[in-house]
Design an enzyme around this catalytic site. Structure first.
Site, PDB file in Angstrom:
ATOM      1  N   HIS A   1       0.822  -1.205  -0.089  1.00 11.46           N
ATOM      2  CA  HIS A   1       0.042   0.144   0.146  1.00 11.46           C
ATOM      3  C   HIS A   1       0.868   1.266  -0.060  1.00 11.46           C
ATOM      4  CE1 HIS A   1      -3.922   1.978   1.818  1.00 11.46           C
ATOM      5  NE2 HIS A   1      -3.200   2.773   0.987  1.00 11.46           N
TER       6      HIS A   1
ATOM      7  N   HIS B   1       1.289   4.725  -2.537  1.00 13.51           N
ATOM      8  CA  HIS B   1       0.717   5.662  -3.715  1.00 13.51           C
ATOM      9  C   HIS B   1       2.048   6.246  -4.093  1.00 13.51           C
ATOM     10  CE1 HIS B   1      -3.616   5.089  -2.639  1.00 13.51           C
ATOM     11  NE2 HIS B   1      -3.169   5.249  -1.457  1.00 13.51           N
TER      12      HIS B   1
ATOM     13  N   HIS C   1      -9.589   0.890  -1.404  1.00 14.74           N
ATOM     14  CA  HIS C   1      -9.559   1.339  -0.232  1.00 14.74           C
ATOM     15  C   HIS C   1     -10.971   1.285   0.496  1.00 14.74           C
ATOM     16  CE1 HIS C   1      -5.759   3.147  -1.379  1.00 14.74           C
ATOM     17  NE2 HIS C   1      -5.589   3.911  -0.609  1.00 14.74           N
TER      18      HIS C   1
ATOM     19  N   GLU D   1     -11.150   3.400   5.727  1.00 17.45           N
ATOM     20  CA  GLU D   1     -10.141   4.205   6.214  1.00 17.45           C
ATOM     21  C   GLU D   1     -10.910   5.199   6.901  1.00 17.45           C
ATOM     22  OE1 GLU D   1      -8.188   6.565   3.233  1.00 17.45           O
ATOM     23  OE2 GLU D   1      -6.712   7.253   4.581  1.00 17.45           O
TER      24      GLU D   1
ATOM     25  N   ASP E   1       1.471   3.991   2.690  1.00 14.99           N
ATOM     26  CA  ASP E   1       0.774   4.782   1.912  1.00 14.99           C
ATOM     27  C   ASP E   1       1.080   5.941   1.246  1.00 14.99           C
ATOM     28  OD1 ASP E   1      -2.054   5.469   1.577  1.00 14.99           O
ATOM     29  OD2 ASP E   1      -2.713   6.118   3.388  1.00 14.99           O
ATOM     30  N   ASP E   2       1.471   7.052   1.936  1.00 17.88           N
ATOM     31  CA  ASP E   2       2.107   8.413   1.460  1.00 17.88           C
ATOM     32  C   ASP E   2       3.384   8.795   2.249  1.00 17.88           C
ATOM     33  OD1 ASP E   2      -0.095   8.819  -0.858  1.00 17.88           O
ATOM     34  OD2 ASP E   2      -1.010   8.454   0.885  1.00 17.88           O
TER      35      ASP E   2
HETATM   36  N1  ADE Z   1      -4.712   8.637  -2.032  1.00 25.07           N
HETATM   37  C1  ADE Z   1      -3.509   8.754  -1.640  1.00 25.07           C
HETATM   38  N2  ADE Z   1      -3.589   8.296  -0.507  1.00 25.07           N
HETATM   39  C2  ADE Z   1      -4.751   8.054   0.074  1.00 25.07           C
HETATM   40  C3  ADE Z   1      -5.400   7.620   0.888  1.00 25.07           C
HETATM   41  N3  ADE Z   1      -4.757   7.507   2.471  1.00 25.07           N
HETATM   42  N4  ADE Z   1      -6.761   7.298   1.063  1.00 25.07           N
HETATM   43  C4  ADE Z   1      -7.445   7.349  -0.143  1.00 25.07           C
HETATM   44  N5  ADE Z   1      -6.755   8.039  -1.216  1.00 25.07           N
HETATM   45  C5  ADE Z   1      -5.282   7.967  -1.151  1.00 25.07           C
HETATM   46 ZN    ZN Z   2      -3.748   4.597   0.431  1.00 27.20          ZN
END
Ligand code: ADE
Ligand code: ZN
Length: 346
Positions: free
Chosen positions: A25, A27, A205, A208, A286-287
């Protein structure tokens, strides 16, 4: 189940860093570090609404998913050429390799970039070339998962799918990302059914920020094989039973959940409780450029906050490969590398 030997005091963070792992996971646009954003802005003559790297970093304060997505979207505007996508993905793969990630399954989308006037092929080709080059040069394996943006329409998703089909062989699966609340999975049931016919692996997703109902519909309306995040599943005992019985993996991202205020503190995160309930949880970043840490930071900070054990570290490393879309021989060989590290770690 591999029985992990007792560890000397203070050695758990080193083990967490050393253990082989898969990241499922991430992005890729969320791995764009501020320095690379500024370098690409200069290379492509794009004006940024931030004076410098530090001013950009100071903007990384979020109170929910949407407040993050707005800043994240600004950062994507510097990506203009195939080389930019290559450079971004290669930088991530080097960073992941340093964290002992053996395999990564990378989310990307094209709708953001076609919205900026780019061709979908520019995105896919640049990312794919980075995956191939990283495998040759670093030995890390990586595959690509094409995400639909759920705040856009079903029709836009079908159009985006059409645009990437010439690059079908460069992607392993499809996913669903962006603003969750108000955009339930069933909005995309027909496009996911089409992707299933095309042989894509399916993830989404769900849970969340959204309710357990979104996880149910990701499973039953989209027929996904993995749930991204899924932390809200713990509110619904029947759903937990279903996830455990069907061994549906959850790609959990603790530092993301902290930065987006899904949990008020890491000490309140439910990762350990998920494992105790028999769910196939994994740890991911994630990011990472926005949330203050790559995968190893997610492991070390969460283990410290929750008082988790070396046995749980083994379980999470094992789950990451079990939950991946690797072919069986490579999965087995990576799982053997996990056990070998746990056996020899002093
Ligand atoms: N795009 C990038 N990060 C995300 C996240 N945590 N949830 C949904 N879309 C995303
Ligand atoms: Zn994500």
């Amino acid at each position: 189940m591999f029985k992990v030997k007792p560890l000397a005091a203070g050695r758990l963070p080193d083990l967490l860093r050393a253990m082989p792992k898969a990241e499922l996971h991430i992005h890729i646009e969320g791995s764009l570090e501020p320095e690379l954003i500024f370098a690409l802005a200069q290379r492509n003559h794009v004006d940024l609404p931030y004076a410098d790297v530090e001013a950009l970093r100071r903007a990384y304060v979020f109170n929910n998913l949407q407040s993050f997505l707005d800043v994240y979207h600004e950062g994507t505007k510097v990506l203009r050429t195939e080389q930019d996508f290559f450079d971004m993905a290669y930088a991530y793969l080097m960073r992941a390799h340093a964290d002992n990630v053996l395999h990564a399954e990378i989310f990307f989308d094209t709708q953001t970039h076609t919205g900026h006037g780019l061709d979908a092929a520019v995105v896919v080709n640049g990312l794919h070339r980075a995956c191939v080059t990283a495998q040759a040069e670093l030995g890390i394996t990586a595959s690509l998962i094409f995400c639909f943006l759920r705040h856009l329409s079903e029709r836009a998703a079908f159009e985006a799918l059409e645009q990437v089909l010439p690059q079908r062989d460069k992607m392993i699966g499809v996913g669903l990302a962006s603003s969750e609340l108000g955009h339930p999975p069933e909005k995309f049931a027909r496009v996911f059914a089409r992707c299933r016919e095309l042989g894509f692996r399916l993830v989404a997703h769900a849970g969340e920020e959204g309710p357990p109902a979104y996880i149910w519909s990701a499973l039953d309306a989209l027929r996904v094989e993995r749930i991204d995040h899924g932390v809200q599943s713990m509110q619904d005992p029947l759903l937990m039973q279903r996830l455990a019985k069907d061994r549906i993996p959850l790609t959990v991202c603790p530092l993301s959940n902290l930065k987006l205020c899904v949990f008020p503190a890491l000490e309140q995160h439910n990762l350990a409780r998920m494992l105790e309930a028999g769910l196939v949880a994994t740890v991911n970043s994630d990011d990472p450029a926005y949330f203050g840490g790559y995968i190893n930071q997610n492991f070390t900070q969460t283990f410290a906050a929750l008082g988790m054990s070396a046995q749980q570290a083994w379980q999470l490393a094992h789950n990451s490969f079990a939950a991946s879309f690797l072919d069986e021989p490579l999965r087995r060989s990576y799982l053997q590398r996990v056990d070998a590290v746990f056996e020899s770690f002093e």
